[in-house]
Design an enzyme around this catalytic site. Structure first.
Site, mmCIF file in Angstrom:
data_model
loop_
_atom_site.group_PDB
_atom_site.id
_atom_site.type_symbol
_atom_site.label_atom_id
_atom_site.label_comp_id
_atom_site.label_asym_id
_atom_site.label_seq_id
_atom_site.Cartn_x
_atom_site.Cartn_y
_atom_site.Cartn_z
ATOM 1 N N GLY A 131 0.857 -1.183 0.000
ATOM 2 C CA GLY A 131 0.000 0.000 0.000
ATOM 3 C C GLY A 131 0.883 1.218 0.000
ATOM 4 O O GLY A 131 2.063 1.118 0.332
ATOM 5 N N CYS A 185 5.267 -6.085 1.921
ATOM 6 C CA CYS A 185 5.585 -4.658 1.973
ATOM 7 C C CYS A 185 4.745 -3.945 3.039
ATOM 8 O O CYS A 185 4.895 -4.217 4.213
ATOM 9 C CB CYS A 185 5.438 -4.043 0.587
ATOM 10 S SG CYS A 185 6.242 -2.448 0.458
ATOM 11 N N TYR A 186 3.822 -3.063 2.665
ATOM 12 C CA TYR A 186 2.967 -2.430 3.673
ATOM 13 C C TYR A 186 2.244 -3.498 4.485
ATOM 14 O O TYR A 186 2.058 -3.366 5.701
ATOM 15 C CB TYR A 186 1.949 -1.508 2.980
ATOM 16 C CG TYR A 186 0.993 -0.835 3.949
ATOM 17 C CD1 TYR A 186 1.355 0.337 4.608
ATOM 18 C CD2 TYR A 186 -0.262 -1.378 4.211
ATOM 19 C CE1 TYR A 186 0.489 0.941 5.509
ATOM 20 C CE2 TYR A 186 -1.132 -0.780 5.107
ATOM 21 C CZ TYR A 186 -0.755 0.386 5.753
ATOM 22 O OH TYR A 186 -1.610 0.982 6.641
ATOM 23 N N GLU A 235 6.028 -11.169 -5.722
ATOM 24 C CA GLU A 235 5.137 -11.304 -6.885
ATOM 25 C C GLU A 235 5.725 -10.731 -8.169
ATOM 26 O O GLU A 235 5.225 -11.008 -9.253
ATOM 27 C CB GLU A 235 3.773 -10.666 -6.584
ATOM 28 C CG GLU A 235 3.741 -9.135 -6.540
ATOM 29 C CD GLU A 235 4.194 -8.527 -5.210
ATOM 30 O OE1 GLU A 235 4.896 -9.226 -4.449
ATOM 31 O OE2 GLU A 235 3.877 -7.358 -4.952
ATOM 32 N N SER A 294 -21.813 -6.990 -27.619
ATOM 33 C CA SER A 294 -21.087 -6.072 -28.509
ATOM 34 C C SER A 294 -20.311 -6.851 -29.556
ATOM 35 O O SER A 294 -19.859 -6.292 -30.540
ATOM 36 C CB SER A 294 -20.097 -5.254 -27.691
ATOM 37 O OG SER A 294 -19.077 -6.108 -27.200
ATOM 38 N N GLY A 295 -20.127 -8.157 -29.295
ATOM 39 C CA GLY A 295 -19.265 -8.930 -30.187
ATOM 40 C C GLY A 295 -17.831 -8.916 -29.704
ATOM 41 O O GLY A 295 -16.967 -9.569 -30.273
ATOM 42 N N SER A 352 -18.356 -9.778 -23.557
ATOM 43 C CA SER A 352 -19.813 -9.991 -23.628
ATOM 44 C C SER A 352 -20.119 -11.281 -24.377
ATOM 45 O O SER A 352 -21.097 -11.970 -24.083
ATOM 46 C CB SER A 352 -20.531 -8.788 -24.248
ATOM 47 O OG SER A 352 -20.145 -8.588 -25.579
ATOM 48 N N LYS A 371 -8.515 -11.437 -18.001
ATOM 49 C CA LYS A 371 -8.788 -11.524 -19.442
ATOM 50 C C LYS A 371 -8.359 -12.858 -20.047
ATOM 51 O O LYS A 371 -9.101 -13.459 -20.821
ATOM 52 C CB LYS A 371 -8.061 -10.375 -20.145
ATOM 53 C CG LYS A 371 -8.473 -10.173 -21.581
ATOM 54 C CD LYS A 371 -9.765 -9.406 -21.640
ATOM 55 C CE LYS A 371 -10.161 -8.969 -23.010
ATOM 56 N NZ LYS A 371 -11.329 -8.066 -22.950
#
Ligand code: XMP
Length: 512
Positions: free
Chosen positions: A58, A85-86, A174, A226-227, A231, A370
């Protein structure tokens, strides 16, 4: 939605790497979800049965009054914790340790680190290079904790209470700059938390289908298609769950690329047999765009017209109980964060009328990144061309035509764009997004023995990870040459073709 028995909570304290942490955990086939610290209670955490918790970094100092804090009861909940970290400093403070702020001891970037033996560092060399980014650090570990790593400027670079399975690391395991970082995370997941890597996409699909079949039984759901990838995948998933009770409305604003509207319709209607309504609204959008040349006015007009068309369609459909949206995880995590200045008003098909009356909004992909969404799409049988479709702006070709949008200009741009895409794809050139832009600029040329005075087309291709920044793609000259020659030969109105060699920033990907 609970996909699996095993999940890890990434408790978000505002660090820039929160999504990356969740991603790294999921790469190990352990499901991870991110929750904001200020909207999560220890009771909820206990109830949800997490195998482990990761406190993120953070931007703050634990001693700032306004900095994020959390109920210290979490450390006695019997759930392993890894603070980063934080998150490490917060864990130490909650357990009774001390933190100090020392500008002269701050560390940024690659830093040599010495490790001591413990579960978290099992199998990792004693000396590694880690990635640091801090000013504050733990100065006195809480009682019951020992120091398990140090750097020359930070004695307590990692601490642990192995009995209670509480670990804190000042560095960032990470990021790829930390050597053996993913092994450290793996040790936390498998050795400390006892996870068994059971997160699989097939489970996700099965569970989601089963859940929505049960919850939405007998209800009608509407999805604005929307294609685009998100969606489309949401549509395929919901269709599997509730079949014909799902109605997909695809508003074809006439600003799509060549054959794109037909491709979307064919995929959903013929291939999946989805209840699919295509609204051909090209004329409405063109009327609305008449006389508009300012990019922001064009974008706003399209967004508003989209809502009007959608309202008209919804009225015809009668009462609909559920609205389905293709929201994905990064949208959820990013929403409500800060107030970045508006570079362009983004129009997305998700922008539906606020007044529409739904009982519930369902976002089946809200837990996925994604690439996971694409994987689900492929498993559901969506064609590659759709699953790996490059991003296409909501306002479509209207932001790739400089000045007023007219039907002849749209037709011309569609052809030029299709030629460029086929040349680039034919040559197998890697580029993340590529398209043609039709400018208002005219220039003199010569064809045969005659003078011409025609339009200028710009070719644009970019290479990027996240579209926030982008490099112009160094396409082979032979591809540019063949695209230019085909465009000027096949489209007599085009007198000149140029290639955009501007990166983002200072330019944006789209021209408007
Ligand atoms: P810019 O032009 O902002 O584009 O650098 C970054 C990425 O976003 C896409 N883009 C949009 N996507 N609605 C969208 O859904 C929009 O209004 C919009 N404008 C730009 C653009 O194609 C690129 O991938």
């Amino acid at each position: 939605m609970q996909q699996t028995q095993e999940k890890i909570l990434v408790l978000d304290f505002g660090g820039q790497y929160n999504q990356l942490i969740a991603r790294r955990v999921r790469e190990q086939k352990v499901y991870a979800e991110i929750l904001p610290y200020n909207r999560t209670s220890v009771e909820e955490i206990r109830r949800a049965g997490y195998r482990g918790i990761i406190f993120t970094g953070g931007p703050n100092s634990v001693y700032d009054e306004s900095s994020p804090h959390f109920d210290p009861a979490v450390i006695d909940a019997g759930i392993p914790i890894l603070g980063i970290c934080y998150g490490d400093q917060l864990l130490a403070q909650m357990a009774g340790g001390e933190i100090r702020s020392a500008a002269e001891c701050s560390e940024y970037g690659r830093t040599p680190l010495e490790l001591r033996r413990c579960e978290l560092f099992e199998g990792i060399p004693e000396k590694i290079v880690c990635w640091m980014s801090h000013t504050d650090q733990v100065s006195t570990p809480p009682s019951g904790f020992e120091v398990i790593a140090s750097t020359s400027n930070c004695r307590c670079a990692a601490i642990c209470d192995e009995k209670r399975k509480l670990y804190g690391v000042q560095f960032h395991p990470e990021v790829t700059h930390t050597e053996h970082g993913s092994e450290i995370l793996r040790n936390f997941l498998f050795r400390v938390c006892g996870c068994s890597a059971d997160w699989r996409m097939d489970d996700f699909i099965e569970n989601a289908v089963e859940q929505y079949r049960r919850e939405l039984d007998g209800k009608r759901a509407l999805l604005a298609l929307s294609g685009g990838v998100d969606s489309s995948v949401a549509a395929a998933l919901l269709h599997r769950a509730i079949g014909e009770n799902l109605v997909c409305v695809f508003v074809d604003h006439g600003l799509m690329r060549k054959d794109e509207g037909d491709f979307v319709e064919h995929t959903f209607k013929d291939r999946f047999g989805v209840n699919f309504i295509r609204v051909n609204a090209e004329q409405r959008f063109l009327d609305r765009l008449t006389g508009l040349t300012d990019p922001e006015k064009k974008r706003k007009a399209i967004g508003e017209e989209f809502i009007r068309v959608f309202e008209d369609e919804a009225r015809k459909l009668g009462k609909i109980d559920i609205l389905v949206q293709g929201t994905i995880y990064p949208d959820v995590v990013e929403s409500g964060r800060g107030d970045a200045s508006t570079i362009k008003s983004h129009h997305n098909v998700g922008g539906l009328p606020a007044v529409m009356d739904f009982e519930r909004i369902v976002e089946p992909l809200a837990e996925l990144f994604k690439d996971e969404v694409r994987e689900v799409g492929t498993k559901l049988g969506l064609p590659d061309a759709l699953v790996h479709r490059q991003p296409f702006p909501g306002p479509g070709l209207a932001v790739r035509i400089i000045g007023e949008v007219t039907r002849p200009k749209l037709e011309l741009l569609r052809e030029a764009d299709a030629i460029f895409r086929s040349e680039l794809e034919g040559a197998g050139c890697p580029s993340d997004q590529y398209f043609a832009v039709l400018t208002d600029l005219r220039s003199v040329g010569v064809k045969g023995d005659a003078r011409t005075y025609g339009r200028t087309v710009v070719l644009r291709a970019v290479t990027t990870d996240d579209f926030m920044t982008a490099e112009w793609t160094k396409l082979p000259l032979s591809v540019l040459e063949s695209a230019s020659s085909r465009i000027t030969n096949e489209l007599p109105e085009i007198a000149r073709v140029v290639y955009d060699i501007t990166s983002k920033p200072p330019a944006t990907v789209e021209w408007e």
